[in-house]
Design an enzyme around this catalytic site. Structure first.
Site, PDB file in Angstrom:
ATOM      1  N   GLY A   1      -0.887  -7.675  -1.179  1.00 37.96           N
ATOM      2  CA  GLY A   1       0.566  -7.607  -1.574  1.00 37.96           C
ATOM      3  C   GLY A   1       1.366  -6.556  -0.770  1.00 37.96           C
ATOM      4  O   GLY A   1       2.434  -7.037  -0.014  1.00 37.96           O
ATOM      5  N   ASP A   2       0.966  -5.367  -0.707  1.00 31.22           N
ATOM      6  CA  ASP A   2       1.701  -4.175   0.049  1.00 31.22           C
ATOM      7  C   ASP A   2       1.793  -4.551   1.438  1.00 31.22           C
ATOM      8  O   ASP A   2       2.821  -4.475   1.938  1.00 31.22           O
ATOM      9  CB  ASP A   2       0.833  -3.123  -0.147  1.00 31.22           C
ATOM     10  N   ILE A   3       0.748  -4.975   1.950  1.00 31.33           N
ATOM     11  CA  ILE A   3       0.646  -5.326   3.507  1.00 31.33           C
ATOM     12  C   ILE A   3       1.493  -6.540   3.745  1.00 31.33           C
ATOM     13  O   ILE A   3       2.450  -6.262   4.687  1.00 31.33           O
ATOM     14  CB  ILE A   3      -0.793  -5.844   3.842  1.00 31.33           C
TER      15      ILE A   3
END
Lengths: 402, 402
Positions: free
Chosen positions: B174-176
């Site tokens: 999700g962060d990436i």
């Protein structure tokens, strides 16, 4: 808000098929680029015959897969294997900014339409390619599928239940990651062109893109000598940070620090002594005794739904949320306000719901403005604009050049 | 190849912490932007205390997580809660191109440093924010963790073994995905600024970014009324397209069409009759009888290693590849040639291997040029350049402004 679109100054010649390339040009088109999708006469993009399908207004089975990912693009057909097709393409390249393709490396060169040829015609052209393994390296000629990128990029090896097998992400994540990386490459090359006056080649591989998305997995291995194991929904450095079973499904609870864990024990579980329990007193202990902790949290959850549990936890400031499936996401008020799905009217399919754009440019918003093109629908407009007379167009059509 | 860097004309003020924001500014810095990371005096980015760690040359435990994702950035400290810190920051904004932050929405506004304030100082500033749920919508103030985005964005619901539970991707996907989307937003806004003369706000949410990565899951549901189930490594539309057990692990075999399946039966399994077997004669049949097909393929694989199987299959033109773990990826000749890992020399950690950049700009290549900054290492250089005298700097330092 401006009347301009963020990428309205860019013309993109789009030779891509299936997913990775078309996902990139979808984003560029959503943000306002003039994307001209170039397909083979007769057949077109493979995804014109990919499910899901709907019987269209003409009683013909038509692909919604294609309709979704190709909205906002114009469409022409052109047979690049014919001399006339090549020549028309080179005329288009003269006034274009970007050419993008996702053939296996070498295909464009064999057509005489590789970067070296195109830059002779237009030194400012940006030539972007996205393929399974990129245009160089020992595997560059291997066939590239999404699942191979997920497998060889290391994502499958770290995804899946503890003790279970390596697991593919449920969407074509390798293609999506490749599409996002090549979009970044194109936009960076547009900026570089303003500095250097020259275009350049952008090379993106699905495998590289997946490796990048495994972020610090390699560092963990190099420092510890241990290959990071699969651990289901857990995370190696934080606990509790997992999915927990409740009445109607699984809810996420994530306590990133000591303070949040204290709140969880005191305000939610109403067992303040747990915060001082030697098993759970610090992060190291909680990571070691995750199963015990899970039991305690799931006891509290047993009579609550995902929605109830998330509401209570969030009211106490504890990060939490349900695991949503697509039916719930489509119905979610937050997703609606963020316009992550957009209802559109398609000339033959009728009402079609397509994905929205996740890049929210607040001054020059992305938008879904036009349906995906019928095969060759813009041939006349695009080729006439190159200066071809109606007689010339008719002659080329006769020869099946487009 | 040019001596220029693709983004060398951009100055980025980087207020981000942890992963999503720093992943974006890592890419910008790799491509040549002047990224000035701004951290709180004393503590700095949380990830300075995230594992993996190494005892550094001064005998102090130092984070490799931080060293990896913050290479190529300059570093200053600045307390934005002090009037002097705010003023220094606004002076920096005057000559910057991009401000990026990943606080919870509202934090910058409460500091008096929201987009409306910054554009008064510099109307060309691009203000990018990446947060769990974005800056608007009913959930915008919820705490955002990667696992929540994977859960609420629909990726977990479609990932995992058939019949098993929803599964988180093994990295902070999700962060990436949020980091990649905000990078695209920033670069699109840079292009838009060349058209409009104005900066704008870019708003990216992790949840939106995950939803976008589930691609046509919603379409499948809307057309069929069926929530797409988890199916392990299989794919709903193609068979065989799965992982198959061999002697030393799991190998991927992917036959996207009839011709490839025919080759598999004839040239690999040496059972040409299978291609005409009513169970397997067309894709519909193969999807229905996947377990039978798997048995036949795994019988052939039983005495072969992943590497042997992939070699044989690829020699016959059948898409195949091993499931690699990070130890194999680090050692892979293709990955080496694509420079997806780069050995660097860090002033206190010594030799550190960091992730390479997956965007290959062939004319103005991304590169790892400098190690991650020590906390506040560039204070004097950056603040002096704003016109502060040594006496003024000393006074501000005395007041703990930086």
């Amino acid at each position: 808000m401006s009347d301009h679109r963020a990428l309205e100054n860019l013309t993109v010649l789009d030779l891509t098929r299936v997913l990775a390339g078309p996902f990139c040009t979808m984003m560029l088109a959503d943000m306002g680029a003039d994307v001209i999708k170039i397909e083979m006469p007769g057949t077109g993009d493979d995804t014109r015959s990919y499910p899901p399908f709907r019987e269209n207004k003409n009683g013909v089975r038509e692909s919604l897969y294609f309709a979704n990912i190709n909205r906002n693009k114009r469409g022409v057909t052109l047979n690049l294997k014919t001399p006339e097709g090549k020549e028309l393409f080179l005329r288009m390249v003269k006034s274009a900014d970007v050419v993008i393709e996702n053939y296996r490396p070498g295909v464009m060169d064999r057509l005489g339409l590789g970067y070296e040829e195109l830059r002779q015609v237009n030194p400012r052209i940006i030539y972007a390619a996205v393929s399974g393994f990129g245009s160089y390296g020992p595997y560059h000629l291997r066939p590239g599928y999404d699942i191979l990128a997920q497998a060889m990029g290391g994502m499958m090896a770290i995804t899946g239940p503890a003790g279970g097998g390596p697991t593919r992400a449920g969407s074509a994540l390798g293609d999506i990651l490749g599409g996002l990386h090549v979009t970044i490459g194109i936009l960076a090359a547009v900026n570089a062109r303003a500095i250097t006056g020259q275009g350049q080649r952008v090379d993106v591989s699905l495998m590289d893109s997946v490796i990048a998305a495994t972020e610090n997995t390699a560092l963990k291995y190099l420092e510890s000598g241990q290959v990071p194991p699969r651990m289901g929904n857990r995370y190696a450095a934080v606990s509790p940070y997992d999915g927990f079973r409740c009445r109607d499904g699984v809810v996420i609870v994530a306590c990133g620090n000591q303070k949040l864990f204290g709140k969880l024990c005191t305000e939610i579980l109403e067992q303040p002594q747990l915060a001082a329990d030697p098993r759970f007193a610090d992060m190291t202990g909680r990571l070691e005794h995750q199963d015990d902790l899970k039991e305690l949290i799931e006891a509290w959850l047993a009579d609550k739904t995902m929605a109830q549990a998330a509401e209570i936890l969030l009211a106490h400031g504890i990060p939490a949320g349900p695991i949503l499936d697509v039916s719930q996401i489509l119905d979610d008020p937050h997703v609606k306000e963020r316009e992550m799905f957009v209802r559109t009217e398609h000339p033959t399919l009728g009402e079609v719901t397509v994905n929205g754009c996740a890049v929210k440019l607040m001054g020059t918003p992305a938008a879904v403005r036009a349906p995906a093109p019928a095969l060759g629908q813009d041939n006349e407009a695009v080729f006439s604009a190159l200066g071809l007379s109606p007689a010339e167009l008719a002659a080329l059509k006769e020869k099946n050049v487009f």
